[in-house]
Each structure stands twice: as structure tokens, then as C-alpha cells.
Design an enzyme around this catalytic site. Structure first.
Site, PDB file in Angstrom:
ATOM      1  N   ARG A 128       0.786  -1.159   0.083  1.00  0.00           N
ATOM      2  CA  ARG A 128      -0.031   0.191   0.001  1.00  0.00           C
ATOM      3  C   ARG A 128       0.744   1.377  -0.014  1.00  0.00           C
ATOM      4  O   ARG A 128       0.676   2.279  -0.505  1.00  0.00           O
ATOM      5  CB  ARG A 128      -0.994  -0.134   1.327  1.00  0.00           C
ATOM      6  CG  ARG A 128      -2.305  -0.737   1.042  1.00  0.00           C
ATOM      7  CD  ARG A 128      -2.121  -2.071   0.412  1.00  0.00           C
ATOM      8  NE  ARG A 128      -3.531  -2.464   0.305  1.00  0.00           N
ATOM      9  CZ  ARG A 128      -4.129  -3.512   1.229  1.00  0.00           C
ATOM     10  NH1 ARG A 128      -3.058  -3.954   2.214  1.00  0.00           N
ATOM     11  NH2 ARG A 128      -4.882  -4.137   1.106  1.00  0.00           N
ATOM     12  N   ASP A 157       0.104  -6.701  -3.578  1.00  0.00           N
ATOM     13  CA  ASP A 157      -1.365  -6.260  -3.533  1.00  0.00           C
ATOM     14  C   ASP A 157      -1.788  -5.270  -4.638  1.00  0.00           C
ATOM     15  O   ASP A 157      -0.833  -4.766  -5.343  1.00  0.00           O
ATOM     16  CB  ASP A 157      -1.659  -5.640  -2.196  1.00  0.00           C
ATOM     17  CG  ASP A 157      -2.955  -6.144  -1.589  1.00  0.00           C
ATOM     18  OD1 ASP A 157      -4.156  -5.499  -2.353  1.00  0.00           O
ATOM     19  OD2 ASP A 157      -2.954  -6.572  -0.485  1.00  0.00           O
ATOM     20  N   HIS A 245      -6.930  -9.909  -4.161  1.00  0.00           N
ATOM     21  CA  HIS A 245      -6.082  -8.728  -3.947  1.00  0.00           C
ATOM     22  C   HIS A 245      -4.787  -8.769  -4.975  1.00  0.00           C
ATOM     23  O   HIS A 245      -3.523  -8.332  -4.754  1.00  0.00           O
ATOM     24  CB  HIS A 245      -5.206  -8.739  -2.617  1.00  0.00           C
ATOM     25  CG  HIS A 245      -6.149  -8.519  -1.409  1.00  0.00           C
ATOM     26  ND1 HIS A 245      -6.240  -7.109  -1.040  1.00  0.00           N
ATOM     27  CD2 HIS A 245      -6.800  -9.222  -0.633  1.00  0.00           C
ATOM     28  CE1 HIS A 245      -7.265  -7.072  -0.024  1.00  0.00           C
ATOM     29  NE2 HIS A 245      -7.562  -8.430   0.133  1.00  0.00           N
ATOM     30  N   ASP A 300      -6.879 -14.155   1.099  1.00  0.00           N
ATOM     31  CA  ASP A 300      -8.023 -13.395   2.034  1.00  0.00           C
ATOM     32  C   ASP A 300      -8.777 -12.689   0.761  1.00  0.00           C
ATOM     33  O   ASP A 300      -8.327 -12.439  -0.249  1.00  0.00           O
ATOM     34  CB  ASP A 300      -7.463 -12.535   2.864  1.00  0.00           C
ATOM     35  CG  ASP A 300      -6.646 -11.602   2.153  1.00  0.00           C
ATOM     36  OD1 ASP A 300      -5.713 -11.807   1.550  1.00  0.00           O
ATOM     37  OD2 ASP A 300      -6.523 -10.169   2.671  1.00  0.00           O
ATOM     38  N   GLU A 301     -10.130 -12.622   1.105  1.00  0.00           N
ATOM     39  CA  GLU A 301     -11.062 -11.497   0.780  1.00  0.00           C
ATOM     40  C   GLU A 301     -11.230 -11.780  -0.569  1.00  0.00           C
ATOM     41  O   GLU A 301     -11.348 -10.770  -1.382  1.00  0.00           O
ATOM     42  CB  GLU A 301     -10.564 -10.266   1.040  1.00  0.00           C
ATOM     43  CG  GLU A 301     -10.460  -9.879   2.656  1.00  0.00           C
ATOM     44  CD  GLU A 301     -10.314  -8.537   3.103  1.00  0.00           C
ATOM     45  OE1 GLU A 301     -10.895  -7.910   3.696  1.00  0.00           O
ATOM     46  OE2 GLU A 301      -9.303  -7.904   2.363  1.00  0.00           O
ATOM     47  N   TYR A 404      -4.229  -6.149  15.059  1.00  0.00           N
ATOM     48  CA  TYR A 404      -3.901  -5.094  13.773  1.00  0.00           C
ATOM     49  C   TYR A 404      -3.605  -3.541  14.139  1.00  0.00           C
ATOM     50  O   TYR A 404      -4.384  -3.107  15.157  1.00  0.00           O
ATOM     51  CB  TYR A 404      -5.479  -4.768  13.132  1.00  0.00           C
ATOM     52  CG  TYR A 404      -5.696  -6.146  12.109  1.00  0.00           C
ATOM     53  CD1 TYR A 404      -4.963  -7.368  12.269  1.00  0.00           C
ATOM     54  CD2 TYR A 404      -6.184  -5.686  10.897  1.00  0.00           C
ATOM     55  CE1 TYR A 404      -5.263  -8.253  11.302  1.00  0.00           C
ATOM     56  CE2 TYR A 404      -6.334  -6.582   9.873  1.00  0.00           C
ATOM     57  CZ  TYR A 404      -5.980  -7.868  10.064  1.00  0.00           C
ATOM     58  OH  TYR A 404      -5.828  -8.884   8.980  1.00  0.00           O
ATOM     59  N   TRP A 454      -1.120  -2.893   8.329  1.00  0.00           N
ATOM     60  CA  TRP A 454      -1.436  -2.599   6.788  1.00  0.00           C
ATOM     61  C   TRP A 454      -1.125  -1.354   6.805  1.00  0.00           C
ATOM     62  O   TRP A 454      -1.261  -0.562   7.746  1.00  0.00           O
ATOM     63  CB  TRP A 454      -2.831  -2.980   6.787  1.00  0.00           C
ATOM     64  CG  TRP A 454      -3.195  -4.393   6.990  1.00  0.00           C
ATOM     65  CD1 TRP A 454      -3.794  -4.945   8.210  1.00  0.00           C
ATOM     66  CD2 TRP A 454      -2.970  -5.492   6.449  1.00  0.00           C
ATOM     67  NE1 TRP A 454      -3.947  -6.243   8.073  1.00  0.00           N
ATOM     68  CE2 TRP A 454      -3.381  -6.602   6.866  1.00  0.00           C
ATOM     69  CE3 TRP A 454      -2.247  -5.748   4.887  1.00  0.00           C
ATOM     70  CZ2 TRP A 454      -3.392  -8.088   6.473  1.00  0.00           C
ATOM     71  CZ3 TRP A 454      -2.339  -6.851   4.561  1.00  0.00           C
ATOM     72  CH2 TRP A 454      -2.748  -8.044   5.097  1.00  0.00           C
ATOM     73  N   THR A 455      -0.998  -0.910   5.768  1.00  0.00           N
ATOM     74  CA  THR A 455      -0.393   0.459   5.403  1.00  0.00           C
ATOM     75  C   THR A 455      -1.280   1.439   4.526  1.00  0.00           C
ATOM     76  O   THR A 455      -0.609   2.633   4.096  1.00  0.00           O
ATOM     77  CB  THR A 455       1.094   0.674   5.110  1.00  0.00           C
ATOM     78  OG1 THR A 455       1.304  -0.107   3.574  1.00  0.00           O
ATOM     79  CG2 THR A 455       1.968  -0.065   5.949  1.00  0.00           C
ATOM     80  N   GLU A 456      -2.344   1.096   4.425  1.00  0.00           N
ATOM     81  CA  GLU A 456      -3.261   2.102   3.431  1.00  0.00           C
ATOM     82  C   GLU A 456      -3.278   3.566   3.911  1.00  0.00           C
ATOM     83  O   GLU A 456      -3.216   4.514   3.174  1.00  0.00           O
ATOM     84  CB  GLU A 456      -4.875   1.612   3.673  1.00  0.00           C
ATOM     85  CG  GLU A 456      -5.307   0.555   2.787  1.00  0.00           C
ATOM     86  CD  GLU A 456      -5.093  -0.900   3.553  1.00  0.00           C
ATOM     87  OE1 GLU A 456      -4.245  -0.747   4.509  1.00  0.00           O
ATOM     88  OE2 GLU A 456      -5.720  -2.001   3.299  1.00  0.00           O
TER      89      GLU A 456
HETATM   90  C1  ACM Z   1      -6.903  -9.321   5.824  1.00  0.00           C
HETATM   91  O1  ACM Z   1      -6.898  -8.491   6.599  1.00  0.00           O
HETATM   92  N1  ACM Z   1      -7.487  -9.155   4.916  1.00  0.00           N
HETATM   93  C2  ACM Z   1      -5.958 -10.333   6.146  1.00  0.00           C
END
Ligand code: ACM
Ligand code: ZN
Length: 679
Positions: A128, A157, A245, A300-301, A404, A454-456
Site C-alpha cells: 500500500r 497487493d 488482492h 483473503d477476501e 491489527y 497494513w499501510t493504507e
Molecule cells: C486481511 O486483513 N484481509 C488479512
């Protein structure tokens, strides 16, 4: 067992030393301070691992917890350290460094130490926002100090592919660079994320072009990083996302998506043999660069949106015997699509296993058909840990609730913009791994814990450090010392000392000394003229009973106000009502004089929680006929940071019934209210 008597000078000064267990973070398993105030001069140490066999086992992450163990006795005669493995010696060196006081003296003490968990990880998302190799090395230096032993790099990603892959140069030639440096500016080109929906904004650009933002690590740099980390007792664990992703990959190589259109898909086509060939080729280069036995494949996702109608995916489901289409014979259902994903993950697991490696995936990979050496990294909740363990898999626990590190760690209205949620140090420290598992399951399957950044919303290096520390220290303590003896005030004291030391040497840790903490309203119950009053909710505007009911009908007059977490069961959430999203009537029991009616509302735009537009207070003596006492209006406006605002009507009045109504913001969404305070 090796041991050495490190040459040390007895320090004649009987000065008071503050080198007690309070300075050790993580706490050792056993620490005994000798009586008296004598100290020993600390030796000059060069705490790097140099033994080739050890370096290799650290790079691979194949060592045991026992090989990290050491003991240490400091007497007036010197320092007697014992360990089996140079890795144990390295961990001991970190302890010695923490024991040194500012005059370079060590206290007389005895330590027996070994880690509670095999895996004590930190994850950094370098997709990110891209961070330089030197900066990552700096983090390795810091993490090693606290006996962290895994650095998981989220290398791929949508926001950028960060590892040179020689066979597929477009992954970095196009996929590592984008039109804006800020993830938010870049990503907000998409309408569904509240942005301006300008498709020209969210683009990948050619490496070397004038407007290119981003970057990647060469394989040579990554090999250097692996070695640098191994010398400091840390295994680098690479993550390559699949099947989702992957917008950057599927724009660089659109033939790997179901529709073959650039910029349209986030998911690989799991029906196409080319997908498997591509991912295997990538993983071959990844394994060549990263000796880690564990290779993370994401998982994921996945929206899987393109799979149901894709002829190749349908053919694949046919072959796998999982094709049971809907009545029209055209589409697969969610369960079948999950099985299709599980097939891809199982294939990659087998591929990694055939190369002597093990697959890690986020908890969406759970399926009964994966090979048993799969490790599940749990990021959702305890149910997924239980599910993984039931299927026989090992787990690494990094639940969003505690691990997180992209959530706010202090009053969100004053912190730099973050992902949302409130995860202060105390919350992270409160994590108890595998609480919902049996002791046997915990012992057998819980390999460890990990903090994820996570670095958004983390655009700068300073911000990485702000988010990492001291919260990573809490996870380091849990991972090394375990959770048998939790004592937050004592931990916080040690963390304060570490923050001061880190900041003094240019690591921009969050300034814990000036922590504001949770809302004072949350910790201060309130009594007022409507305390305990019966509240009736208009049937058209009920509160949400799934997750945000708080204390039900008692919530708004129980004197308990909300924290910075809207999910704290203090805030009551409203989403249904039309004219008034919030519409409650308080019965004070008898005619009562008062001069103000005030209600706190939260705004947190990410999860679509907004302030109301209009707040209306009416009064009545019979509960049937109301007259408006006053109102307050606020123009709807999105704000970067979450905040809480008091809506109130101040006017002297006397009545038995008070009706409080609030309309939704111009953006719709939720209203979150806590107490209706009548004074
Ligand atoms: C995640 O936070 N989607 C692993
Ligand atoms: Zn497909």
C-alpha cells in the site's frame, strides 16, 4: 550447553541502579535480582549471529523454541551465560543490553529464559506504501531488540507488486508504480470507496515515467535483507497474494483473469492452467530468494465475482466434481466457489510441500482438503482459530481485535488518520492467544502471535514507527513471556522507558507518555435527571439488535457512555428509520424541571457512521401530545478523523415526557448514540 564467563569488571561504586526486571521487555521467564546494590561493568558486545549453520536455520525459520533459550548469572565475579545454540546467545545479548544502565553497569541477578511461542511475528505491508530497504533494516534492528523472530512482508497487493520476478518483468515494470504516492488519493478513484470515481486517477504507470510513484526490491536486495535479518535472529516470511488482492498482476498480465481485461479484476482465474503455471513460476523465484520454510500465499477476501460465469472456472468445477449449477444451469454458488478457491490453495500447498516448504494462508483458506502441514494465520475471530484447529491445522493468531496495528492507538480525533477502530496499547497487551481453544489444542496447534501493520493510511516511515511501537512491544511480551502473569501497569512502565529510548535514537514511536487514552466519558458514569428513566423506541426507528444493541432499552439512561470503539456495547446503533433515524421517548416518572437535553453522537466515516443532521427535543405531560422545545442542526460533512459531538437543546422547561429525535446525515448511514443526558 555452551557457556562463557564474559570478562567483566566489578564495579566498585555501590550506586543505586534502576536496572531491575522493570527494564526488561519482554520479561524473562525467571528473573531474580541478587541482594545488595553491587553492579558489574557490562562488556562491550557485538550481538550479531555469525555461525553459518545458525544463520541458515534462522533464515529458514527451522529452529526450535529450545534453541532460543539461555540462562544468565551475574555475580561480582562476572557474567555467566549459558545456551545451546548461538540463537540463544543472541537472545541473551538482547537481555544484557536491556540490563545495562546508563553508566554501563549490570545488576547482580539470575535469569532463566526461553520463549512461550515459536512464532513471534510482525507484518509490514509494503504494497500500500513502499518502504526503503534501509528502513526495513532499521525495523529489523528494533524488532530484534524485543526478541521478535519473524518479519512477514506483505509484498503484493493491488497497490503495488514489490518483488523483482525475473520471468515476469511487467509485475514490477508496470505493477510496482502508480499515479499517486498516497494510497488514499490513488484508491479513491473508485466510487464504491467513497471516492471521486475518476478512472483516470487509479492507474499503474511504467517504471521510470515522470509520474511513477512506488518501487520494488530487487532479488539481490531481498537476499541481502534475508541475511541481515538472520544475523539478528529474524526470519523473513514473504507473502504473495492469491487468488485475490491481485489487481496489479492482472493489469500487468490480464490473460490470467477470467475476463482478460486490465483494471477489471482483483482475482486470478482458477479455471485457467496458465494461472497455476504463473503462480508456480513466481513461487519458484520466491523460494529461491527466501529460504523461509513458511511461504504465505494470502488467500483473503476473494470476491470470486468473475468465477461463477467464467467458462474455464465452470469447466474446472466440473472436473473437480463440484459443479452443481443453479436452476438456469449458469452459475455456481458461494460454497462451490469456495471449493474452487480451496482447490487452488491446496494445489499451491502441494507445490510448496514438494519443495520442502509449508503454506501459510489467511483464515479464508480453511478447508478440510488442504494438506495437514498448512498453517492458518487467523485475522478474523476466535471461531476461525477453532475451525482451523478442528481441521488439524496449526494457527498463528493475529486477530483484528487485538493484533491489527492499523487502528487508532489513542484518541482518534487527535491522531493521524488511521484505518478505524480503537486499539490502544492496553487492548493489545490484553490479548490472550487461543482463549477459546482447549489447553491441548493450544499446546499442539497455536504456533504463536503476530502484529499486522497494513499501510493504507500509513504513508510515511515515521508513521510506520508511530503505529508499530510500542504496540509491537506488547505482542513481543505475549509471544516471549506468555500470558500467565499479566500486569498492565507494570508493563506500561517498562514500555514508557522503551519508548523514551527508541525516540531518543530516532525511532518515532508513539509518545506513550502523553497518551490521552479512552474517552473520559467512558470511564466516568454519569447521574442526571433522566437516570434510570424508562425509554420507549419508536417502532419505525429501532436500534440494531445484531451487534449494536448495547444494553437494550436501558442503554440511553443507564449512565454508561461510549468509548472510542463503536462496538463497545455502550454505543447504540441505528440504521433503519426513515424520517427520524433515532426517535426515543423518556418517561421521567413525574413532572420534572430541567434546562438541557443532550446526546452524544459518534462520527466515523469509514464504517459510515455519521452525525445526525437535525436533533429535535419535544416535551409532553401526557406522553401523547408533544410540543417542540428546541432543535439543533448541523450541515452534514465528512471528516477525516472519528470524533464525538454533543447535540443538545438548552432551554428551561418542566415536563414528564421528553422525546428526542434525530434525522440521518445527508450521507445516510448509521447513527450511534450513547446517553440522553437531562440536566
Ligand atoms: C486481511 O486483513 N484481509 C488479512
Ligand atoms: Zn475463470
Amino acid at each position: 550447553m555452551k557457556n562463557i564467563l564474559l570478562s567483566a569488571l566489578l564495579c566498585a561504586a555501590f550506586s543505586a541502579t534502576h536496572a531491575t526486571a522493570q527494564n526488561l521487555l519482554p520479561l524473562p521467564q525467571r528473573f531474580e535480582k541478587a541482594k545488595g546494590a553491587a553492579t558489574v561493568k557490562a562488556p562491550e558486545t557485538k550481538p550479531l549471529i555469525t555461525d553459518q549453520t545458525t544463520l541458515q536455520s534462522v533464515a529458514q525459520g527451522r529452529y526450535t523454541q529450545a534453541s532460543e533459550a539461555y540462562s544468565l548469572t551475574i555475580t561480582p565475579d562476572g557474567i555467566n551465560g549459558k545456551w545451546d545454540n548461538p540463537l540463544g546467545e543472541f537472545r541473551m545479548q538482547q537481555t544484557l543490553a536491556q540490563l545495562r544502565d546508563d553508566k554501563g553497569n549490570l545488576p547482580l541477578c539470575t535469569i532463566e529464559d526461553s520463549p512461550a511461542y515459536y512464532w513471534r511475528g510482525a507484518m509490514l505491508d509494503v504494497s500500500r506504501h513502499f518502504f526503503s530497504l534501509d528502513f526495513v533494516k532499521k525495523q529489523i534492528d528494533v524488532l530484534a531488540q524485543y526478541k521478535i523472530n519473524r518479519l512477514h512482508l506483505h509484498l503484493t497487493d493491488a497497490a503495488g507488486w514489490r518483488m523483482e520476478i525475473k520471468r515476469y518483468p511487467r509485475l514490477t515494470g508496470l505493477g510496482a508504480f502508480r499515479t499517486f504516492d498516497s494510497w488514499k488519493t490513488w484508491w479513491d478513484g473508485r466510487k464504491e470507496f467513497g471516492g471521486v470515481n475518476d478512472p483516470l486517477r487509479r492507474k499503474y504507470v511504467e517504471e521510470g515515467s515522470a509520474d511513477a510513484h512506488g518501487g520494488y526490491y530487487t532479488q539481490q536486495q531481498l537476499r541481502e535483507l534475508v541475511q541481515y535479518a538472520a544475523q539478528r535472529g529474524i526470519t523473513i516470511v514473504p507473502e504473495i497474494e492469491m487468488p485475490a488482492h491481485s489487481e496489479e498482476t492482472l493489469t500487468a498480465y490480464p490473460e490470467l483473469s477470467c475476463t482478460h481485461e486490465p483494471y477489471k479484476q482483483a482475482d486470478f482465474c482458477p479455471g485457467n492452467v496458465a494461472t497455476y503455471d504463473f503462480l508456480e513460476h513466481v513461487l519458484e523465484e520466491v523460494m529461491d530468494v527466501f529460504p523461509s520454510v513458511y511461504i504465505h500465499v494470502g488467500g483473503d477476501e476473494a470476491a470470486k465475482a468473475s468465477w461463477a460465469a467464467c467458462p474455464r472456472c465452470q469447466q474446472k468445477m466440473h472436473e473437480l466434481g463440484i459443479w452443481h449449477p443453479n436452476a438456469e444451469g449458469t452459475l455456481a454458488n458461494g460454497e462451490q466457489l469456495h471449493k474452487l478457491q480451496a482447490h487452488l490453495i491446496a494445489h499451491m500447498g502441494d507445490f510448496l510441500q514438494s519443495h520442502g516448504r509449508k503454506l501459510i494462508g489467511w483464515d479464508e483458506v480453511i478447508d478440510e482438503n488442504l494438506s495437514k502441514n498448512t498453517t492458518v494465520m487467523v485475522w478474523r475471530n476466535a471461531d476461525f482459530a477453532a475451525d482451523a484447529v478442528r481441521n488439524g491445522y496449526d494457527v498463528i493468531l493475529s486477530p483484528g481485535s487485538h493484533c491489527y496495528l492499523d487502528g487508532y492507538q489513542d484518541a482518534p480525533n487527535l491522531e493521524p488518520e488511521a484505518m478505524g477502530g480503537f486499539t490502544p496499547l492496553e487492548k493489545v497487551y490484553g490479548f490472550v492467544p487461543g482463549e477459546a481453544l482447549t489447553p491441548e489444542q493450544r499446546a499442539k496447534h497455536v504456533k504463536g502471535v503476530q502484529g499486522n501493520l497494513w499501510t493504507e493510511y500509513v504513508p510515511t516511515e515515521a508513521q510506520v514507527e508511530h503505529m508499530f511501537y510500542p504496540r509491537m512491544l506488547a505482542l513481543a511480551e505475549i509471544g516471549w513471556n506468555g500470558t500467565a502473569t499479566k500486569d498492565y501497569p507494570a508493563f506500561r512502565k517498562r514500555a514508557l522507558a522503551e519508548v523514551e529510548a527508541l525516540r531518543a535514537r530516532g525511532v518515532m514511536a508513539f509518545d506513550l507518555a502523553h497518551e490521552i487514552g479512552d474517552r473520559k466519558e467512558f470511564t466516568t458514569p454519569i447521574r442526571h435527571k433522566a437516570s434510570g428513566a424508562k425509554v420507549t423506541y419508536a417502532p419505525e426507528a429501532p436500534y440494531n439488535t445484531t451487534a449494536y444493541a448495547a444494553a437494550g432499552d436501558a442503554s440511553l439512561t443507564d449512565g454508561l457512555r461510549g468509548s472510542w470503539s463503536y462496538g463497545d456495547h455502550r454505543w447504540q446503533g441505528f440504521i433503519g428509520g426513515k424520517d427520524y433515524r433515532f426517535d426515543v421517548t423518556l418517561d421521567l416518572g413525574r413532572k420534572t424541571s430541567f434546562s438541557s437535553v443532550a446526546t452524544d453522537f459518534m462520527q466515523m466515516c469509514g464504517p459510515e457512521i455519521f452525525y445526525p443532521a437535525d436533533y429535535v427535543v419535544s416535551i409532553s405531560d401526557d406522553g401523547e401530545n408533544f410540543r417542540e422545545l428546541g432543535r439543533m442542526h448541523r450541515d452534514s460533512e465528512k471528516t477525516v478523523n472519528p470524533d464525538v459531538m454533543t447535540f443538545s437543546v438548552s432551554k428551561k422547561a418542566k415536563a414528564r415526557y421528553i422525546r428526542v429525535q434525530a434525522t440521518a446525515s445527508a450521507f445516510g448511514g448509521w447513527l450511534f448514540a450513547d446517553e440522553v443526558v437531562v440536566k
